[in-house]
Design a protein around this motif. Sequence first.
Motif, mmCIF file in Angstrom:
data_model
loop_
_atom_site.group_PDB
_atom_site.id
_atom_site.type_symbol
_atom_site.label_atom_id
_atom_site.label_comp_id
_atom_site.label_asym_id
_atom_site.label_seq_id
_atom_site.Cartn_x
_atom_site.Cartn_y
_atom_site.Cartn_z
ATOM 1 N N GLN A 167 -13.239 12.658 -9.289
ATOM 2 C CA GLN A 167 -14.609 12.614 -9.778
ATOM 3 C C GLN A 167 -15.355 11.513 -9.045
ATOM 4 O O GLN A 167 -14.792 10.481 -8.699
ATOM 5 C CB GLN A 167 -14.634 12.351 -11.283
ATOM 6 C CG GLN A 167 -13.953 13.430 -12.100
ATOM 7 C CD GLN A 167 -13.920 13.080 -13.578
ATOM 8 O OE1 GLN A 167 -14.799 12.392 -14.083
ATOM 9 N NE2 GLN A 167 -12.893 13.547 -14.266
ATOM 10 N N PHE A 168 -16.661 11.761 -8.840
ATOM 11 C CA PHE A 168 -17.484 10.847 -8.053
ATOM 12 C C PHE A 168 -18.733 10.481 -8.845
ATOM 13 O O PHE A 168 -19.206 11.243 -9.692
ATOM 14 C CB PHE A 168 -17.889 11.499 -6.728
ATOM 15 C CG PHE A 168 -16.721 11.973 -5.905
ATOM 16 C CD1 PHE A 168 -16.179 11.180 -4.909
ATOM 17 C CD2 PHE A 168 -16.143 13.214 -6.153
ATOM 18 C CE1 PHE A 168 -15.095 11.618 -4.168
ATOM 19 C CE2 PHE A 168 -15.063 13.670 -5.417
ATOM 20 C CZ PHE A 168 -14.538 12.861 -4.423
ATOM 21 N N SER A 169 -19.267 9.327 -8.544
ATOM 22 C CA SER A 169 -20.498 8.882 -9.196
ATOM 23 C C SER A 169 -21.665 9.752 -8.721
ATOM 24 O O SER A 169 -21.905 9.877 -7.511
ATOM 25 C CB SER A 169 -20.779 7.417 -8.863
ATOM 26 O OG SER A 169 -22.124 7.084 -9.151
ATOM 27 N N LEU A 170 -22.380 10.347 -9.671
ATOM 28 C CA LEU A 170 -23.524 11.188 -9.303
ATOM 29 C C LEU A 170 -24.565 10.386 -8.535
ATOM 30 O O LEU A 170 -25.113 10.863 -7.531
ATOM 31 C CB LEU A 170 -24.144 11.796 -10.562
ATOM 32 C CG LEU A 170 -25.435 12.592 -10.349
ATOM 33 C CD1 LEU A 170 -25.189 13.803 -9.450
ATOM 34 C CD2 LEU A 170 -26.030 13.032 -11.686
ATOM 35 N N GLY A 187 -12.971 8.315 -10.692
ATOM 36 C CA GLY A 187 -12.123 8.765 -11.790
ATOM 37 C C GLY A 187 -11.444 10.063 -11.431
ATOM 38 O O GLY A 187 -11.417 10.481 -10.271
ATOM 39 N N GLY A 188 -10.882 10.743 -12.432
ATOM 40 C CA GLY A 188 -10.180 11.998 -12.208
ATOM 41 C C GLY A 188 -8.777 11.773 -11.686
ATOM 42 O O GLY A 188 -8.153 10.735 -11.936
ATOM 43 N N THR A 189 -8.280 12.741 -10.937
ATOM 44 C CA THR A 189 -6.940 12.673 -10.363
ATOM 45 C C THR A 189 -7.022 12.917 -8.867
ATOM 46 O O THR A 189 -8.091 13.257 -8.335
ATOM 47 C CB THR A 189 -6.037 13.741 -11.005
ATOM 48 O OG1 THR A 189 -6.549 15.049 -10.658
ATOM 49 C CG2 THR A 189 -6.007 13.617 -12.527
ATOM 50 N N ARG A 203 -12.645 18.741 -13.517
ATOM 51 C CA ARG A 203 -12.980 17.331 -13.714
ATOM 52 C C ARG A 203 -11.859 16.618 -14.465
ATOM 53 O O ARG A 203 -11.540 15.465 -14.187
ATOM 54 C CB ARG A 203 -14.299 17.214 -14.493
ATOM 55 C CG ARG A 203 -14.781 15.781 -14.642
ATOM 56 C CD ARG A 203 -16.078 15.692 -15.428
ATOM 57 N NE ARG A 203 -17.129 16.426 -14.782
ATOM 58 C CZ ARG A 203 -17.649 17.551 -15.255
ATOM 59 N NH1 ARG A 203 -17.196 18.070 -16.375
ATOM 60 N NH2 ARG A 203 -18.618 18.168 -14.616
ATOM 61 N N ALA A 204 -11.277 17.327 -15.424
ATOM 62 C CA ALA A 204 -10.202 16.726 -16.210
ATOM 63 C C ALA A 204 -8.851 16.846 -15.528
ATOM 64 O O ALA A 204 -7.854 16.306 -16.019
ATOM 65 C CB ALA A 204 -10.143 17.398 -17.585
ATOM 66 N N VAL A 238 -19.305 13.612 -11.199
ATOM 67 C CA VAL A 238 -19.369 15.005 -10.772
ATOM 68 C C VAL A 238 -18.095 15.339 -9.984
ATOM 69 O O VAL A 238 -17.477 14.464 -9.380
ATOM 70 C CB VAL A 238 -20.607 15.290 -9.888
ATOM 71 C CG1 VAL A 238 -21.873 15.272 -10.702
ATOM 72 C CG2 VAL A 238 -20.704 14.288 -8.737
ATOM 73 N N THR A 239 -17.736 16.618 -10.031
ATOM 74 C CA THR A 239 -16.573 17.090 -9.280
ATOM 75 C C THR A 239 -17.010 17.562 -7.899
ATOM 76 O O THR A 239 -18.207 17.647 -7.589
ATOM 77 C CB THR A 239 -15.899 18.249 -10.013
ATOM 78 O OG1 THR A 239 -16.827 19.344 -10.074
ATOM 79 C CG2 THR A 239 -15.489 17.845 -11.419
ATOM 80 N N LEU A 240 -16.032 17.903 -7.066
ATOM 81 C CA LEU A 240 -16.344 18.454 -5.742
ATOM 82 C C LEU A 240 -17.139 19.745 -5.868
ATOM 83 O O LEU A 240 -18.055 20.007 -5.067
ATOM 84 C CB LEU A 240 -15.051 18.701 -4.968
ATOM 85 C CG LEU A 240 -14.287 17.457 -4.516
ATOM 86 C CD1 LEU A 240 -12.943 17.861 -3.923
ATOM 87 C CD2 LEU A 240 -15.096 16.653 -3.503
ATOM 88 N N ALA A 241 -16.800 20.576 -6.861
ATOM 89 C CA ALA A 241 -17.530 21.831 -7.056
ATOM 90 C C ALA A 241 -18.983 21.562 -7.409
ATOM 91 O O ALA A 241 -19.891 22.256 -6.926
ATOM 92 C CB ALA A 241 -16.864 22.662 -8.148
ATOM 93 N N GLU A 242 -19.233 20.564 -8.251
ATOM 94 C CA GLU A 242 -20.612 20.244 -8.629
ATOM 95 C C GLU A 242 -21.376 19.649 -7.452
ATOM 96 O O GLU A 242 -22.578 19.924 -7.275
ATOM 97 C CB GLU A 242 -20.600 19.288 -9.822
ATOM 98 C CG GLU A 242 -20.147 19.971 -11.104
ATOM 99 C CD GLU A 242 -19.895 18.987 -12.237
ATOM 100 O OE1 GLU A 242 -20.137 19.368 -13.387
ATOM 101 O OE2 GLU A 242 -19.441 17.852 -11.975
#
Length: 665
Positions: free
Chosen positions: A49-52, A42-44, A532-533, A11-15
């Motif tokens: 990106q973080f583990s849900l 992951g991500g940049t 996310r990408a 998940v992203t920070l927004a999610e």
Amino acid sequence: MQQPAEPVVSVTLAEIARIAGVGRAAVSNWRRRHDSFPGPVGGTDASPQFSLAEVEDWLDRERKNKSATGRLERLWPQIEALGDRNSMGMVLSAVGAELSRPGDADALPVPSRLNPAQGRLLEQAVRLAEHEGASRTFGFLLQRWLATHVRQIVTTPEPLAELMVDIARRYVGAPVRTVVDPACGTGSLLLAAGRRWADSGAPELLGQDVDPVLGSVAAARLLMAGATGRVSVADTLRADALPPTGADVVLCSPPSNERDWGHAELATDARWLFGQPPRTEPELAWVQHAVATLAPDGIAVMVLPPAVAARRAGRRIRSALLRTGALRAVVALPPGAAPPHGVGLHLWVLSRPSEDPAGSTVRLVDTVGRTGSPSPGRSAIDWPALHGLVLESLENEQSPAGVSVPVIDLLDEQVDLTPARHVPAADSAVAVNLRQSWTRFDLRLSETRDLGQALSKLTPAQNDGTVTSTTVGELELAGALELRTGQGLPEDQLHRGDRPSDGVRVLTVPDLVNPDGPRHWLSAAETDSGERAGSVTVTSSQDIVVVGALRAFDAWVDVEAPTVLGPQLHLIRVDPTVLDPWFLAGCLRSPANARQAGTHASTSSRVDVRRLQVPRLTLEDQRAYGDVYRRLTQFDHAVRELADVGGDISRALGELLATGRLPRG
């Protein structure tokens, strides 16, 4: 044998912000202040990106959940991780079927053959519905799925669907027993019909679509609404699976510009009552299919591109529709009423051929420029006003937006049914609402005067040399702010036209030069996916936007966040315990600051944002300066609004003067 490990759902920070029910700035603060916050998987650096699973565990442990939809927000990333539209759509339709008719294998037009991962998600959704409610759970997942795949799935907006149903109600005489949509997509038109006729004996709702996933979702929506009916999966033009005749109402927004619709193989089809449609006129094939499906007293209402009313290739069929009395009305809608938003679509009202069409007329209605906007400066559709205008224009012969044209007058060489060709031109929106425009002018004039009086009391202080400066680059190194740069997006990935309520505007330097403002947008789901990408840069509340091009240099606090930033636009996110964003924006936008930080190393003059200077002040003094900049921003906005409405009034009065209709007294 050891089972393969489950893939990590990220998940992203927004999610995370949506899951927790907070803003993205709060999540950023958690990352800074809590060493226990999960690390990126992951991500940049710009879009981690973080583990849900790790995030869920941390939120529960720290008691950070404030969202009323937190459980649903946690489920969605797992469904989205399936990857493609069809896999996600089959889970969605299976959820609707299971919540409506548990265990019924025949609930959907295509059996849901879910793989183990999909099956687990179905079970989670059903368990979740026990707490959140079936309707809320299904509705949430449906909206997320549609938003994620907004480019692949075209839906009829609910207000337009309701308008089409009410138009049909105005024309249809007998009780409505059957409503058909031969290109139903996700079922929006059928559901609108079910709601409108629910109190007068719920009709049978029959839908059909060539796409099995869309057909299954439409069937699930009908099940969740408790509607009577069914949805078939078939190619309507080539292999219609619905009853060939007997529909009291046909509602349809058919696919447009199709080339492989069956022109050659359907050359002798019995539905072509008005002639075989040319290969380049697939919409007229759908028109004839709809008419052939109707009961003797039935009515069809269809959404069609405006070119269908005038293209030379279709004039023979349009002529036949007129001669037989099958075409009852054409309504021109303003751009933005439905996708594609940049085009003003038409509604055609059709019936079975009349036994005595002699002397008949066709009602043509042009709504463009006649309903205004819901608020100044917005181009969104004022649906209540548009809805009322269309119905009133169809019923009232005296309505200035409509005209009843004798069929004989339309049977010329072109057979052009475009309403704007026949309906007298509308008065300009500002001229019609001249008094309202003057009220806006007076309000902006008063606001400008009040702000100007307050700002005029500010006098410059002498520079005694005690105030030193730093730079954005130095503040970045000290961790007082974060600097990101916008990225270019391919034109075919951007939406044009009116932005929906959940759309995120895309801002570029050309947009700032263009007086019409931002012209593109992304859906919220596309924005999240881009973050996310790492392919988009998105602002949050209190972020500063800096234009890195000298020709449009500026800086401001983005009070309209979120915004996707294009090339040469920079995002600055401050640590609020060190910097006041309004103070910083006011300092950065100084023209002198831009000149000293400018560079001519390339063919275009740019500003090196890291070289922009900022006075060293205490946080208390920064906030005092920031308050002044807020008022300066309001003053600037009021002056611009005053100029805009003044220009509108001037043009409207000039138009009235030129046509001899200048108001008196």
